[in-house]
Design a protein around this motif. Structure first.
Motif, PDB file in Angstrom:
ATOM      1  N   SER A  29      89.190 133.664  72.772  1.00  0.00           N
ATOM      2  CA  SER A  29      90.116 133.055  73.746  1.00  0.00           C
ATOM      3  C   SER A  29      91.653 133.329  73.279  1.00  0.00           C
ATOM      4  CB  SER A  29      90.089 131.398  73.729  1.00  0.00           C
ATOM      5  OG  SER A  29      90.192 130.864  72.595  1.00  0.00           O
ATOM      6  N   ASP A  30      92.640 133.439  74.575  1.00  0.00           N
ATOM      7  CA  ASP A  30      93.889 133.908  74.125  1.00  0.00           C
ATOM      8  C   ASP A  30      94.627 132.747  73.433  1.00  0.00           C
ATOM      9  OD1 ASP A  30      93.168 135.938  75.784  1.00  0.00           O
ATOM     10  OD2 ASP A  30      94.424 135.795  77.288  1.00  0.00           O
ATOM     11  N   PRO A  31      95.594 133.103  72.521  1.00  0.00           N
ATOM     12  CA  PRO A  31      96.561 132.110  71.858  1.00  0.00           C
ATOM     13  C   PRO A  31      97.394 131.630  72.878  1.00  0.00           C
ATOM     14  CG  PRO A  31      97.228 134.360  71.117  1.00  0.00           C
ATOM     15  CD  PRO A  31      95.799 134.439  72.009  1.00  0.00           C
ATOM     16  N   ALA A  32      97.627 130.159  72.582  1.00  0.00           N
ATOM     17  CA  ALA A  32      98.591 129.414  73.549  1.00  0.00           C
ATOM     18  C   ALA A  32     100.328 130.114  73.156  1.00  0.00           C
ATOM     19  CB  ALA A  32      98.470 128.068  73.410  1.00  0.00           C
ATOM     20  N   GLU A  33     101.092 129.877  74.128  1.00  0.00           N
ATOM     21  CA  GLU A  33     102.584 130.204  73.881  1.00  0.00           C
ATOM     22  C   GLU A  33     102.993 129.769  72.710  1.00  0.00           C
ATOM     23  OE1 GLU A  33     106.692 130.417  76.271  1.00  0.00           O
ATOM     24  OE2 GLU A  33     104.836 129.562  77.151  1.00  0.00           O
ATOM     25  N   GLY A  34     103.556 130.453  71.984  1.00  0.00           N
ATOM     26  CA  GLY A  34     103.907 129.817  70.699  1.00  0.00           C
ATOM     27  C   GLY A  34     103.197 129.758  69.370  1.00  0.00           C
ATOM     28  N   GLU A  35     102.033 130.187  69.624  1.00  0.00           N
ATOM     29  CA  GLU A  35     100.659 130.026  68.646  1.00  0.00           C
ATOM     30  C   GLU A  35     100.114 131.507  68.266  1.00  0.00           C
ATOM     31  OE1 GLU A  35      97.214 127.060  69.265  1.00  0.00           O
ATOM     32  OE2 GLU A  35      96.602 128.946  70.081  1.00  0.00           O
ATOM     33  N   ALA A  36      99.738 131.413  67.248  1.00  0.00           N
ATOM     34  CA  ALA A  36      98.990 132.579  66.578  1.00  0.00           C
ATOM     35  C   ALA A  36      97.385 132.272  66.118  1.00  0.00           C
ATOM     36  CB  ALA A  36      99.394 133.196  65.333  1.00  0.00           C
ATOM     37  N   LYS A  37      96.738 133.083  66.279  1.00  0.00           N
ATOM     38  CA  LYS A  37      95.172 132.765  65.968  1.00  0.00           C
ATOM     39  C   LYS A  37      94.810 133.563  64.776  1.00  0.00           C
ATOM     40  CE  LYS A  37      92.856 131.222  70.042  1.00  0.00           C
ATOM     41  NZ  LYS A  37      91.488 131.213  70.349  1.00  0.00           N
ATOM     42  N   VAL A  38      94.526 132.981  63.606  1.00  0.00           N
ATOM     43  CA  VAL A  38      94.273 133.868  62.370  1.00  0.00           C
ATOM     44  C   VAL A  38      92.874 133.575  61.862  1.00  0.00           C
ATOM     45  CG1 VAL A  38      96.640 133.414  61.785  1.00  0.00           C
ATOM     46  CG2 VAL A  38      95.061 131.720  60.818  1.00  0.00           C
ATOM     47  N   THR A  39      92.368 134.017  60.858  1.00  0.00           N
ATOM     48  CA  THR A  39      90.794 134.017  60.290  1.00  0.00           C
ATOM     49  C   THR A  39      91.135 132.849  59.337  1.00  0.00           C
ATOM     50  OG1 THR A  39      91.390 135.728  58.555  1.00  0.00           O
ATOM     51  CG2 THR A  39      90.191 136.438  60.485  1.00  0.00           C
ATOM     52  N   PRO A  40      89.968 132.378  59.317  1.00  0.00           N
ATOM     53  CA  PRO A  40      89.786 131.047  58.432  1.00  0.00           C
ATOM     54  C   PRO A  40      90.237 131.143  57.030  1.00  0.00           C
ATOM     55  CG  PRO A  40      87.945 130.936  59.675  1.00  0.00           C
ATOM     56  CD  PRO A  40      88.588 132.430  59.973  1.00  0.00           C
ATOM     57  N   LYS A  41      90.155 132.248  56.425  1.00  0.00           N
ATOM     58  CA  LYS A  41      90.699 132.349  55.003  1.00  0.00           C
ATOM     59  C   LYS A  41      91.808 133.160  55.146  1.00  0.00           C
ATOM     60  CE  LYS A  41      86.096 132.576  53.104  1.00  0.00           C
ATOM     61  NZ  LYS A  41      84.876 133.231  52.310  1.00  0.00           N
ATOM     62  N   SER A  42      92.741 133.041  55.978  1.00  0.00           N
ATOM     63  CA  SER A  42      94.065 133.749  56.110  1.00  0.00           C
ATOM     64  C   SER A  42      94.888 133.567  54.948  1.00  0.00           C
ATOM     65  CB  SER A  42      94.845 133.404  57.304  1.00  0.00           C
ATOM     66  OG  SER A  42      96.042 133.965  57.495  1.00  0.00           O
ATOM     67  N   THR A  43      95.525 134.513  54.278  1.00  0.00           N
ATOM     68  CA  THR A  43      96.575 134.488  53.221  1.00  0.00           C
ATOM     69  C   THR A  43      97.810 134.407  53.596  1.00  0.00           C
ATOM     70  OG1 THR A  43      96.704 137.010  52.998  1.00  0.00           O
ATOM     71  CG2 THR A  43      94.975 135.731  51.865  1.00  0.00           C
ATOM     72  N   ASN A  44      98.214 134.287  55.085  1.00  0.00           N
ATOM     73  CA  ASN A  44      99.547 134.383  55.791  1.00  0.00           C
ATOM     74  C   ASN A  44     100.035 132.988  56.308  1.00  0.00           C
ATOM     75  OD1 ASN A  44      98.301 137.367  57.195  1.00  0.00           O
ATOM     76  ND2 ASN A  44      99.554 137.110  55.538  1.00  0.00           N
ATOM     77  N   ILE A  45      99.162 131.925  55.867  1.00  0.00           N
ATOM     78  CA  ILE A  45      99.674 130.587  56.432  1.00  0.00           C
ATOM     79  C   ILE A  45     100.514 129.759  55.369  1.00  0.00           C
ATOM     80  CG2 ILE A  45      98.960 128.389  57.140  1.00  0.00           C
ATOM     81  CD1 ILE A  45      96.254 129.785  58.008  1.00  0.00           C
ATOM     82  N   VAL A  46     101.687 129.455  55.965  1.00  0.00           N
ATOM     83  CA  VAL A  46     102.552 128.509  54.979  1.00  0.00           C
ATOM     84  C   VAL A  46     102.859 127.215  55.825  1.00  0.00           C
ATOM     85  CG1 VAL A  46     104.606 129.698  55.728  1.00  0.00           C
ATOM     86  CG2 VAL A  46     104.514 128.458  53.713  1.00  0.00           C
ATOM     87  N   LYS A  47     102.442 126.053  55.273  1.00  0.00           N
ATOM     88  CA  LYS A  47     102.775 124.688  55.917  1.00  0.00           C
ATOM     89  C   LYS A  47     102.250 124.679  57.532  1.00  0.00           C
ATOM     90  CE  LYS A  47     106.265 123.296  53.076  1.00  0.00           C
ATOM     91  NZ  LYS A  47     108.057 123.014  52.745  1.00  0.00           N
ATOM     92  N   ASP A  48     101.063 125.303  57.732  1.00  0.00           N
ATOM     93  CA  ASP A  48     100.390 125.388  59.032  1.00  0.00           C
ATOM     94  C   ASP A  48     100.982 126.447  59.985  1.00  0.00           C
ATOM     95  OD1 ASP A  48      98.174 123.730  58.253  1.00  0.00           O
ATOM     96  OD2 ASP A  48      99.473 121.964  58.615  1.00  0.00           O
TER      97      ASP A  48
END
Length: 293
Positions: free
Chosen positions: A128-147
């Motif tokens: 599904s498309d990400p909402a405005e101001g949102e990004a979808k990532v894979t569950p093991k993403s290495t790019n997340i910092v404080k959600d």
């Protein structure tokens, strides 16, 4: 004539240009007119492929691309290869966590899925498309910092999506066949952004380099010889379509599409595309063969 898929994986900055520009960047990269997304023109790729096949398999070069010269009507025939532009699939963007993220958008994935379907390749259901101001990532993403996913100066909320992992896996297997570590790295850095944000990053997150020319007599910068070049960054991934028809070469036995497909470069062929080869631009991996592991 069956549609087939190829992928390009940039190993260095890639400059397929359009000539001079009246804008801030003197030498911009080629972009699709309607979407303004970066492309590698099929004409650029076709010339490089012809030279590669001429060097490695000269017996098939004229059959695939047509004769270099036509001394008479009897010596003329159409090449068996039809080659389209390469379109942006995943753009590497500077990220606060994990250094870099490979980003795409729903618009891009839908176009990619459409071309894969024409080639008879099944893909998972679209996320599904990400909402405005949102990004979808894979569950093991290495790019997340404080959600958050922080790309350049953009601060996006994060939603983890298992269906995106399936898509990232399919892409990774085609771009890095047989290389599990590289596949995992791409999967864990893959992100799906809203179309509007991806369009913004495709304009602002490309690589701009300043160049100068030296006056050989003085050993200093030549007057007025400062210019700026735009490049697709290293690790960018693109895809395109090609098709083969039966051989039209009257001087040889007619060959089928499958026989000619075997003459195309293998799953991991190194090519140099575009300009600025002398300063290390344009080294890419060209991949055509299907690989699901």
């Amino acid at each position: 004539m069956q549609t087939r898929i190829f992928h390009l994986h940039a190993l260095s900055a890639l400059h397929c240009g359009t000539g001079q520009s009246a804008g801030v960047v003197d030498l911009p990269i080629a972009r699709a007119r309607a979407t303004q997304l970066p492309i590698v023109p099929g004409s650029s790729l076709r010339g490089v492929l012809r030279q590669h096949i001429t060097d490695t398999d000269p017996s098939n070069a004229s059959t695939l691309f047509g004769p270099r010269s036509i001394p008479s009507d009897q010596d003329s025939f159409a090449g068996a290869l039809a080659l389209g532009d390469a379109h942006l699939l995943a753009l590497p963007v500077r990220c606060l966590a994990g250094i870099v993220s490979h980003v795409s958008s729903p618009f891009i994935l839908r176009r990619y899925a459409r071309d894969l379907a024409r080639a008879g390749i099944a893909m998972p259901e679209m996320p599904s498309d990400p909402a405005e101001g949102e990004a979808k990532v894979t569950p093991k993403s290495t790019n997340i910092v404080k959600d958050k996913l922080v790309l350049e100066d953009l601060d996006l909320n994060v939603q983890k999506d298992d269906s995106l992992t399936k898509w990232a896996t399919c892409i990774a297997r085609r771009v890095h066949p047989g290389d599990g570590d590289s596949q995992d790295d791409l999967i864990n850095r893959f992100a799906l952004l809203p179309d509007k944000i991806l369009s913004f990053l495709a304009e602002t997150a490309t690589e701009i380099r300043a160049r100068i020319a030296i006056d050989p007599e003085t050993g200093t910068v030549r007057k007025g010889a400062l210019w700026y070049e735009e490049n697709l960054p290293a690790e960018a991934v693109l895809w395109g379509v090609f098709a083969l028809s039966a051989s039209n070469n009257k001087k040889e036995a007619q060959r089928s599409e499958e026989e000619l497909a075997a003459a195309m470069p293998s799953t991991d062929t190194l090519l140099q595309l575009g300009g600025k080869a002398g300063v290390g631009r344009g080294l890419v991996r060209f991949l055509t063969k299907e690989n699901s592991a």
